[in-house]
Design a protein around this motif. Structure first.
Motif, short mmCIF file in Angstrom:
data_model
loop_
_atom_site.label_atom_id
_atom_site.label_comp_id
_atom_site.label_asym_id
_atom_site.label_seq_id
_atom_site.Cartn_x
_atom_site.Cartn_y
_atom_site.Cartn_z
N ASN A 92 0.83 -1.20 0.00
CA ASN A 92 0.00 0.00 0.00
C ASN A 92 0.87 1.25 0.00
OD1 ASN A 92 -2.41 -1.46 0.14
ND2 ASN A 92 -2.27 -1.60 2.37
N ALA B 252 -2.88 3.88 -2.96
CA ALA B 252 -2.98 2.82 -3.95
C ALA B 252 -2.39 1.54 -3.37
CB ALA B 252 -2.26 3.20 -5.24
N SER B 253 -2.73 0.41 -3.97
CA SER B 253 -2.17 -0.88 -3.59
C SER B 253 -1.71 -1.58 -4.85
CB SER B 253 -3.22 -1.73 -2.87
OG SER B 253 -2.68 -2.98 -2.49
N GLN B 254 -0.46 -2.05 -4.85
CA GLN B 254 0.07 -2.71 -6.05
C GLN B 254 0.96 -3.88 -5.65
OE1 GLN B 254 2.21 0.34 -8.12
NE2 GLN B 254 3.93 0.34 -6.70
#
Length: 314
Positions: free
Chosen positions: A12, A240-242
């Motif tokens: 995150n 954001a989450s990646q």
């Protein structure tokens, strides 16, 4: 020498913001004096929690305000007598219907004036002001014995289950934060996981006292229970989450050429330059010539050089 595995996991990207819990202005009520009076008694103190119907303070009506009530009461009696007299004269043909209508209008006006004074409370020698709902006394600018005039602030009451938090972020981060984004609010000193809520507003000006941009979140119902007005809190905002490769923070070193890690391959340490990203739970997102499952040195790595033979343990 200790190693740990490179992992691929969801990371995150977050912003940490800090601020203070306050009563929600939309849930507060203020009460001002409706007439001249003296504060005879205070039943609460600033910051005290109260229940609906609890007495807050007692007002003793000032002589001038009491005189307005008595005058209005006398005007009603006079108008009643005047109307009765006009009706009697009408029967004797010594007055007209217009005279009676005027007397009736005067009585209606006098009654309205008296009702207004009763609604204000000037008809009572003393009046106990009670809490209209359960909450916290957030303002109490008066003391026993004070003389208050019409419009003088008596108290402010805030709901316990409706709070607001203003959290400061750097101005260059403000454009990335939008209304409705998820944010977790955590007590700064009490610990715990805090509560999850949403951004209610992003201010468009820099706070002159902190030089930060405030984002506002609201806490209501059960969300508000762990918090008190005045409490310092941290807000963790998820941008954001990646999926990304991660390594323990202790694996990352830095020199004049930037960030790097040592991986162990065939019994030797090999330097790999990386760029670091967000940190979650002690692990840093990294970009570089790494693969999931490779072993990076997390302890004793500051003693290594590229190509050095190592004996490691995971």
């Amino acid at each position: 020498m200790q190693t740990a595995a490179v992992k691929r996991q969801h990371v995150n990207r977050t912003i940490n913001a800090f601020g203070e819990v306050r009563p929600d202005p939309q849930s507060q009520i203020t009460r001002d004096a409706a007439y001249a009076a003296f504060v005879e008694q205070l039943d609460v103190t600033l910051g005290q929690p109260v229940h609906k119907g609890d007495p807050l303070l007692t007002l003793r009506t000032a002589p001038a305000a009491r005189a307005k009530y008595l005058s209005a009461k006398a005007q009603v009696r006079f108008a009643q007598k005047s109307l009765a007299r006009k009706k009697k004269l009408l029967k004797q043909r010594l007055a007209t219907h217009a005279d009676v209508d005027a007397a009736e209008q005067a009585l209606a006006t006098a009654r309205t004036a008296l009702a207004t004074q009763k609604a204000l409370g000037t008809g009572d020698p003393t009046r106990v002001i009670k809490a209209p709902f359960s909450g916290i006394v957030s303002q109490l600018p008066v003391q026993p014995g004070n003389e208050v005039q019409t419009g003088t602030r008596l108290f402010q009451l805030a709901r316990r289950d409706s709070l607001q938090v203003a959290l400061g972020i750097e101005p260059d981060e403000a454009s990335r934060v939008k209304k409705g984004m998820s944010i977790r609010v955590i007590p700064l000193f009490a610990g715990g996981n805090g509560v999850a809520t949403q951004v209610a507003r992003v201010n468009a000006v820099v706070d002159p006292s902190t030089r930060l941009v405030n984002i506002v979140v609201r806490l209501s119902g059960q969300q508000a229970q762990p918090f008190l007005p005045g409490m310092r809190v941290k807000g963790v905002l998820t941008l954001a989450s990646q999926s990304q490769l991660t390594v323990p923070r202790s694996a990352v070193l830095h020199d004049n050429h930037g960030d790097y890690v040592f991986i162990v391959h065939n019994g030797k340490a090999h330097r790999v330059n990386v760029k670091t990203g967000a940190e979650n739970d002690g692990r840093l997102g990294v970009n570089g010539a790494l693969k999931a499952g490779q072993q990076v040195v997390v302890k004793g790595n500051y003693e290594l050089s590229d190509g050095m033979a190592v004996r490691s343990r995971s």
